[in-house]
Design a protein around this motif. Structure first.
Motif, PDB file in Angstrom:
ATOM      1  N   TYR A  32      -8.810   2.588  -4.815  1.00 35.90           N
ATOM      2  CA  TYR A  32      -8.890   2.951  -3.398  1.00 35.90           C
ATOM      3  C   TYR A  32     -10.228   3.575  -3.015  1.00 35.90           C
ATOM      4  O   TYR A  32     -10.604   3.547  -1.840  1.00 35.90           O
ATOM      5  CB  TYR A  32      -7.715   3.855  -3.011  1.00 35.90           C
ATOM      6  CG  TYR A  32      -6.467   3.039  -2.743  1.00 35.90           C
ATOM      7  CD1 TYR A  32      -6.298   2.359  -1.532  1.00 35.90           C
ATOM      8  CD2 TYR A  32      -5.487   2.884  -3.708  1.00 35.90           C
ATOM      9  CE1 TYR A  32      -5.183   1.575  -1.287  1.00 35.90           C
ATOM     10  CE2 TYR A  32      -4.358   2.106  -3.473  1.00 35.90           C
ATOM     11  CZ  TYR A  32      -4.218   1.450  -2.258  1.00 35.90           C
ATOM     12  OH  TYR A  32      -3.118   0.661  -2.032  1.00 35.90           O
ATOM     13  N   SER A  62      -6.539   5.041 -12.253  1.00 31.77           N
ATOM     14  CA  SER A  62      -6.678   3.630 -11.868  1.00 31.77           C
ATOM     15  C   SER A  62      -6.491   3.474 -10.361  1.00 31.77           C
ATOM     16  O   SER A  62      -7.223   2.720  -9.704  1.00 31.77           O
ATOM     17  CB  SER A  62      -5.641   2.796 -12.624  1.00 31.77           C
ATOM     18  OG  SER A  62      -5.711   1.449 -12.225  1.00 31.77           O
ATOM     19  N   HIS A  63      -5.516   4.184  -9.796  1.00 24.97           N
ATOM     20  CA  HIS A  63      -5.275   4.160  -8.351  1.00 24.97           C
ATOM     21  C   HIS A  63      -6.493   4.700  -7.603  1.00 24.97           C
ATOM     22  O   HIS A  63      -6.934   4.118  -6.603  1.00 24.97           O
ATOM     23  CB  HIS A  63      -4.039   5.005  -8.026  1.00 24.97           C
ATOM     24  CG  HIS A  63      -3.795   5.195  -6.568  1.00 24.97           C
ATOM     25  ND1 HIS A  63      -2.930   4.408  -5.834  1.00 24.97           N
ATOM     26  CD2 HIS A  63      -4.308   6.098  -5.667  1.00 24.97           C
ATOM     27  CE1 HIS A  63      -2.917   4.810  -4.574  1.00 24.97           C
ATOM     28  NE2 HIS A  63      -3.742   5.832  -4.452  1.00 24.97           N
ATOM     29  N   ASP A  98      -2.859   6.117 -15.095  1.00 22.70           N
ATOM     30  CA  ASP A  98      -2.458   5.312 -13.947  1.00 22.70           C
ATOM     31  C   ASP A  98      -2.960   5.924 -12.636  1.00 22.70           C
ATOM     32  O   ASP A  98      -3.339   5.198 -11.708  1.00 22.70           O
ATOM     33  CB  ASP A  98      -0.935   5.173 -13.892  1.00 22.70           C
ATOM     34  CG  ASP A  98      -0.419   4.158 -14.903  1.00 22.70           C
ATOM     35  OD1 ASP A  98      -1.250   3.448 -15.491  1.00 22.70           O
ATOM     36  OD2 ASP A  98       0.803   4.081 -15.120  1.00 22.70           O
ATOM     37  N   HIS A 156       0.830  -1.207   0.000  1.00 28.13           N
ATOM     38  CA  HIS A 156       0.000   0.000   0.000  1.00 28.13           C
ATOM     39  C   HIS A 156       0.867   1.262   0.000  1.00 28.13           C
ATOM     40  O   HIS A 156       0.544   2.248  -0.677  1.00 28.13           O
ATOM     41  CB  HIS A 156      -0.936  -0.012   1.209  1.00 28.13           C
ATOM     42  CG  HIS A 156      -2.004  -1.059   1.114  1.00 28.13           C
ATOM     43  ND1 HIS A 156      -3.077  -0.957   0.253  1.00 28.13           N
ATOM     44  CD2 HIS A 156      -2.164  -2.245   1.754  1.00 28.13           C
ATOM     45  CE1 HIS A 156      -3.845  -2.020   0.373  1.00 28.13           C
ATOM     46  NE2 HIS A 156      -3.311  -2.825   1.279  1.00 28.13           N
ATOM     47  N   ASP A 184       3.655   5.493  -5.835  1.00 26.82           N
ATOM     48  CA  ASP A 184       3.492   5.453  -7.292  1.00 26.82           C
ATOM     49  C   ASP A 184       2.424   6.456  -7.742  1.00 26.82           C
ATOM     50  O   ASP A 184       2.567   7.095  -8.798  1.00 26.82           O
ATOM     51  CB  ASP A 184       3.107   4.043  -7.753  1.00 26.82           C
ATOM     52  CG  ASP A 184       4.233   3.037  -7.577  1.00 26.82           C
ATOM     53  OD1 ASP A 184       5.393   3.465  -7.426  1.00 26.82           O
ATOM     54  OD2 ASP A 184       3.949   1.807  -7.577  1.00 26.82           O
ATOM     55  N   PHE A 185       1.355   6.572  -6.962  1.00 30.29           N
ATOM     56  CA  PHE A 185       0.291   7.534  -7.271  1.00 30.29           C
ATOM     57  C   PHE A 185       0.852   8.957  -7.272  1.00 30.29           C
ATOM     58  O   PHE A 185       0.566   9.751  -8.188  1.00 30.29           O
ATOM     59  CB  PHE A 185      -0.829   7.392  -6.241  1.00 30.29           C
ATOM     60  CG  PHE A 185      -1.919   8.422  -6.348  1.00 30.29           C
ATOM     61  CD1 PHE A 185      -2.694   8.522  -7.492  1.00 30.29           C
ATOM     62  CD2 PHE A 185      -2.179   9.295  -5.291  1.00 30.29           C
ATOM     63  CE1 PHE A 185      -3.708   9.475  -7.596  1.00 30.29           C
ATOM     64  CE2 PHE A 185      -3.183  10.240  -5.382  1.00 30.29           C
ATOM     65  CZ  PHE A 185      -3.950  10.331  -6.530  1.00 30.29           C
ATOM     66  N   SER A 189       2.091   1.707  -3.449  1.00 32.38           N
ATOM     67  CA  SER A 189       1.000   2.141  -4.317  1.00 32.38           C
ATOM     68  C   SER A 189       0.760   3.638  -4.196  1.00 32.38           C
ATOM     69  O   SER A 189       0.565   4.337  -5.198  1.00 32.38           O
ATOM     70  CB  SER A 189      -0.271   1.366  -3.979  1.00 32.38           C
ATOM     71  OG  SER A 189      -1.335   1.762  -4.808  1.00 32.38           O
ATOM     72  N   HIS A 190       0.803   4.157  -2.964  1.00 32.92           N
ATOM     73  CA  HIS A 190       0.593   5.600  -2.764  1.00 32.92           C
ATOM     74  C   HIS A 190       1.773   6.401  -3.306  1.00 32.92           C
ATOM     75  O   HIS A 190       1.589   7.506  -3.841  1.00 32.92           O
ATOM     76  CB  HIS A 190       0.366   5.890  -1.281  1.00 32.92           C
ATOM     77  CG  HIS A 190      -0.960   5.409  -0.763  1.00 32.92           C
ATOM     78  ND1 HIS A 190      -2.156   5.733  -1.363  1.00 32.92           N
ATOM     79  CD2 HIS A 190      -1.289   4.607   0.291  1.00 32.92           C
ATOM     80  CE1 HIS A 190      -3.149   5.167  -0.703  1.00 32.92           C
ATOM     81  NE2 HIS A 190      -2.653   4.482   0.302  1.00 32.92           N
TER      82      HIS A 190
END
Length: 426
Positions: free
Chosen positions: A298, A293-294, A290, A272, A278-279, A275-276
């Motif tokens: 979430y 998509s995130h 992208d 997680h 990368d966001f 993921s954040h």
């Protein structure tokens, strides 16, 4: 007290979250001088991430307006077929102006998707529903957040779950119905159909069980180990709280959704965090696809619901501590659940090779329990390289799992109809 503290924290975060959202918009608005500040793209991304970490996540919509079915785009209308205190049975009705398409739609098999009541809303299965709608009439159980159910409506336990599933099957009509249960409901769904078979009732044409804890003793995961290591009394005294006064269900004892969400995050914290991060990087680079998509993931993942304490504790004891179903000791309202009595319902079990919630063999164990189903009416499919969510959402679901389910349903739909025609001819 923990629930009240959580609500207090949420109230404190709302002003900050709103401010972060406004600041983020200001730094990307070309007409605003703030957007010319050096590093404004990073500031905007930072504030957007802060906003998403602090915002309150409401139940998302299914939002399925149309799908392509039989080569034509058909409109989808979502409507409630049965409204009960803890669940709505929803049908996704398909419409078309093309006569041939309408005929094909009417001949499609009916599918009941039994969504999990395990902290997330049924909308988590949006991809499942959208894909099924291409070739099926689709119904789904839309479980209601327990904090929104007044205390006067009574408790909701595992037995009630079984009875809800039975009522939904009878309402739709068991004869040509195919029941798909995803994760947690594999147990109550098997219980519901077993009891119907024992009573001599018509049972569905097939039951498809995906990634569920039919026998949680096999390949135990972190979820299974927690339930097994702590006592029933520990769960009752440590994770059950009263709903605060600001909700319709004030005073109801529940297992709060925010605790379940914390547990989900704790299982894979590094994933997680990555993921954040990368966001944030996608926002800085301007990679909108992208980033979107995130956001979609979430928005769904962070929207959680409370579970009635009776259902939660019943599940802990029956499924994860006593293993009542595989042990042959599970009783629902005083009636013993006997899967071996099922004889006319085909069985397909599906597991993900990398599932870290329902371990390998847990779902497949349904085959041994359902000894009365002929071997040629049983099948098992292990999805290579798939985790828990990969068996019902995403590319693997659409390209590998769904074709298997579609074929299985068609085979056993045709088998039943052929048998009926043969019997009538005789």
């Amino acid at each position: 007290m923990l629930y009240q503290l959580h609500e207090f924290q949420k109230a404190l975060l709302q002003p900050m979250s709103s401010w972060a959202r406004a600041a983020s918009q200001a730094f990307i608005d070309g007409s605003n001088p703030a957007s010319k500040v050096p590093g404004s793209d990073r500031l905007a991304a930072s504030y957007e991430l802060l906003y998403r970490l602090g915002k309150d996540y409401k139940k998302p919509e299914f939002g399925i307006r149309s799908v392509t079915a039989h080569g034509h785009e058909v409109a989808i209308h979502e409507r409630i077929v049965i409204a009960k205190p803890f669940c709505n049975l929803i049908r996704f009705k398909r419409f078309s102006d093309d006569v041939e398409t309408i005929k094909n739609l009417k001949e499609d098999p009916a599918v009941l998707v039994v969504a999990p009541m395990s902290g997330h809303h049924a909308t988590l299965l949006r991809d499942t529903v959208r894909t099924l709608l291409q070739d099926h009439k689709v119904y789904i159980t839309d479980w209601i957040d327990a904090r929104l159910v007044p205390v006067e409506d009574g408790e909701f336990g595992l037995d009630d779950y079984v009875h809800y599933v039975q009522e939904f099957i009878r309402t739709i009509g068991a004869k040509d119905l195919h029941v798909i249960s995803v994760c947690q409901p594999t147990v109550p769904t098997l219980g519901a159909i077993s009891l119907m078979a024992s009573a001599g009732e018509a049972t569905p044409a097939s039951m498809i069980m995906m990634g569920g804890p039919i026998d949680a003793r096999k390949s135990p995961t972190a979820v299974n180990n927690l339930a097994d290591q702590k006592s029933y009394e520990w769960f009752k005294s440590h994770v059950i709280y009263n709903v605060p006064p600001n909700y319709p269900g004030a005073g109801r004892k529940v297992y709060p959704g925010f605790l379940q969400h914390t547990g989900f995050i704790a299982m894979n914290p590094q994933n997680h965090l990555q993921s954040h991060w990368d966001f944030f990087q996608n926002l800085v680079r301007g990679d909108e696809q992208d980033a979107e998509s995130h956001i979609r993931f979430y928005d769904e993942y962070n929207a959680v619901l409370d579970l009635d304490s009776k259902f939660y504790l019943d599940t802990i004891k029956t499924v994860f501590q006593d293993y009542s179903l595989p042990n042959g000791t599970w009783e629902v309202a005083g009636e013993l659940v006997k899967p071996q009595d099922i004889k006319k319902t085909a069985l397909l079990t599906i597991e993900g090779e990398l599932d870290d919630i329902s371990g390998s063999g847990q779902t497949r164990s349904a085959h041994a329990l359902c000894a009365g189903i002929p071997k040629d009416s049983k099948d098992h499919y292990e999805v290579a390289c798939a985790g828990h969510y990969g068996i019902f959402a995403g590319r693997r679901w659409r390209e590998k799992v769904y074709p298997k389910i579609k074929t299985f349903i068609r085979e056993h739909q045709n088998t039943k109809k052929t048998a009926t025609r043969t019997a009538k001819s005789a």
